[in-house]
Design a protein around this motif. Sequence first.
Motif, short mmCIF file in Angstrom:
data_model
loop_
_atom_site.label_atom_id
_atom_site.label_comp_id
_atom_site.label_asym_id
_atom_site.label_seq_id
_atom_site.Cartn_x
_atom_site.Cartn_y
_atom_site.Cartn_z
N GLU A 180 0.81 -1.21 0.00
CA GLU A 180 0.00 0.00 0.00
C GLU A 180 0.84 1.27 0.00
OE1 GLU A 180 -2.51 -0.49 3.37
OE2 GLU A 180 -3.73 -2.07 2.43
N PRO A 194 -14.63 -9.41 3.21
CA PRO A 194 -13.84 -8.22 3.55
C PRO A 194 -12.64 -8.03 2.64
CG PRO A 194 -14.48 -9.38 5.55
CD PRO A 194 -14.87 -10.27 4.41
N THR A 195 -11.95 -9.13 2.34
CA THR A 195 -10.80 -9.06 1.44
C THR A 195 -11.23 -8.76 0.02
OG1 THR A 195 -9.55 -10.60 2.81
CG2 THR A 195 -8.82 -10.34 0.53
N GLN A 214 -11.97 -5.14 -0.55
CA GLN A 214 -10.72 -4.39 -0.66
C GLN A 214 -10.10 -4.59 -2.04
OE1 GLN A 214 -8.67 -6.04 2.74
NE2 GLN A 214 -9.09 -4.23 3.98
N ASP A 215 -10.18 -5.82 -2.55
CA ASP A 215 -9.61 -6.11 -3.87
C ASP A 215 -10.34 -5.35 -4.97
OD1 ASP A 215 -7.73 -7.80 -2.80
OD2 ASP A 215 -8.86 -9.63 -3.21
N ARG A 263 -9.02 -1.88 -4.80
CA ARG A 263 -7.57 -1.73 -4.89
C ARG A 263 -7.14 -1.20 -6.26
NH1 ARG A 263 -5.68 -6.61 -2.73
NH2 ARG A 263 -5.72 -5.51 -0.75
N THR A 299 -20.28 -3.28 -5.30
CA THR A 299 -19.18 -2.33 -5.10
C THR A 299 -18.75 -1.70 -6.41
OG1 THR A 299 -18.43 -3.63 -3.20
CG2 THR A 299 -16.88 -2.04 -4.11
N GLY A 349 -14.94 2.95 1.96
CA GLY A 349 -13.68 2.45 2.49
C GLY A 349 -13.79 1.78 3.85
N PRO A 361 -15.24 -2.87 4.33
CA PRO A 361 -14.61 -4.17 4.62
C PRO A 361 -14.48 -4.47 6.11
CG PRO A 361 -13.47 -3.08 2.82
CD PRO A 361 -14.45 -2.08 3.37
N GLN A 362 -14.07 -3.48 6.89
CA GLN A 362 -13.95 -3.69 8.33
C GLN A 362 -15.31 -3.94 8.97
OE1 GLN A 362 -11.86 -0.56 10.35
NE2 GLN A 362 -12.08 -1.49 12.37
#
Length: 614
Positions: free
Chosen positions: A106, A266-267, A270-271, A274, A416, A444, A447-448
């Motif tokens: 990142e 969650p991953t 993010q992907d 990304r 998303t 953002g 995911p959390q």
Amino acid sequence: MCGIVGYIGSKDAAELLLNGLERLEYRGYDSAGVAVLNGGLWVHKQKGSVSKLKDALFDSNHSLQGATLGIGHTRWATHGDPSDRNAHPHLSSDGSIALIHNGIIENYSSIKKELVSKGYQFSSDTDSEVLVHLIDSIWVDNPNMGLEAAVRSALYHVEGAYGLCIISEREPDKIVVARKGSPLVIGIGDGEYFIASDAAPIVEHTKKVIYLSDGEMAVVSKDGYIIKTIENIAREKHVSELDFELAEIEKGGFEHFMLKEIFEQPTVLQDVMRGRVRIEEGQVHLGGIEDYLDRLKLSSRVIICACGTSWHAGLIGEYLIEEFARIPVEVDYASEFRYRNPVITKDDVVIVISQSGETADTLAALRLAREKGALVMGICNVVGSTIARETLCGIYTHAGPEVGVASTKAFTAQVTVLYLLALTLSKGRTMSRDEIKLYLKDLGKVPQKVASILEHNDLILDIANSYKDARNFLYLGRGYNFPVALEGALKLKEISYIHAEGYPAAEMKHGPIALIDEDMPVIFIATRDNSYAKVLSNIEEVRSRKGKVIAIANEGDEEITRLADHVIYIPAASGPVTPLLSVIPLQLLAYHIATLRGCNVDRPRNLAKSVTVE
């Protein structure tokens, strides 16, 4: 997504690596490469398939005979387009170190600037190349520290996720590996060791494996392996015995693919973001539609065509695009689209959505729209699929392979993508950069928040126990949560074979209320939005008719507890991102009800993962 293979022993490394990469092809990729130590460090990598790489290797003048140590990689592009130069492995400036990497660095930009100031030059657009130069820089400055220490020192500077394999002609008898957020497994053979991103390339060679945990490194040689934490603390690891079929091993310890894929979300989210989202700058970059962006923004109407779960994602897309960009949107079942002689003009944009990119009905809608002159855009998960080839522009969801027939992570990935598309269309049309920034900040955090919902898995299992014998369900929601109600009902139908229907909550009084009795569970999505008070009134109507109420509500909502028999809490969020949260409990509830009923959740009867016939 990306795949990793490594080998050290006495056998032909190149052959083992190439065969291993073929076993990882299901993950999806756009380029491949290998590096072997054979007197020196020899690398070949290129865009395209593993079979093309194999042909190139054995047609070349370079001799691979005798190489017994090497690493291989399949890449799915994130930073930098699919190309020979961006393929892995990446090399240090002097060509003495080779690295393969799954994940994302990142803070690569700041590290890259520092390296450039020291004279390092870069030959790719990737974040991964930054890491191999960083390792080299540290080793050059401290020549006595060795490869392991240089890698460990470099990782102290890294923010992000990684699965790493590194080899060097300076220490040609070892492979250094490290994991944080991206899986790695070590296979233990007789005087040989295998490394991979999952067990698929290993199982044919050995049944003994060690799974690295986050924050762990290993140094692997022909004589054995040493495992430590990134902080250089030695670790003793349990050696597992593989006694599963290959498909089961790929479940990663989960009982079913569906549960694994639910927990991957969650991953996955993010992907999807990304490389596309710069929150602080209020920017979204969707490279697959960039050349057609002006035409997209000037369209008079958007038509979304899809089937099943993708159709439900499309309904949410309708809400998002109309709210954000103020462009009229229609959502059609792809299976009905061409049979109603639709009115389509050259000023329309038709978006087709499919996880596999091969759905027959959706392809038929695509072709009809293209014939009528509309701009046709695709949203799909599979690189090189028919939809990807036949649309003028599009966006990959990058959700990774979805093995479970009932889509879970594909749905949230599609929503998303549609969220990002709606924001992209709004820029310069209806929203300022500051407004877009606020919406990106909401996204953002998702995911959390999804990860926190997954922590309620045991509670949802308890609720499922109470309703596993029900014969009917109603799912009710309003606004953004109406399509989620439809999706929740579909999940239950698909895998548990219980009849379930989804409705807008206000429509209950227009017919479905006749079904309510003490044997009817009703699931309400009752998040605190501008319809909250009305949804509470609908709950009262069900309670007065003895219906059982399961509520999906926001954390801290105590009022809902006096009305519902069961409450599943989710974090508060703005309306547009709420579907990404409210769907998670419904996926888990369907999963647990189905497993309690003894159903095969990964392969439900009569269903196929990709519907390639009408």
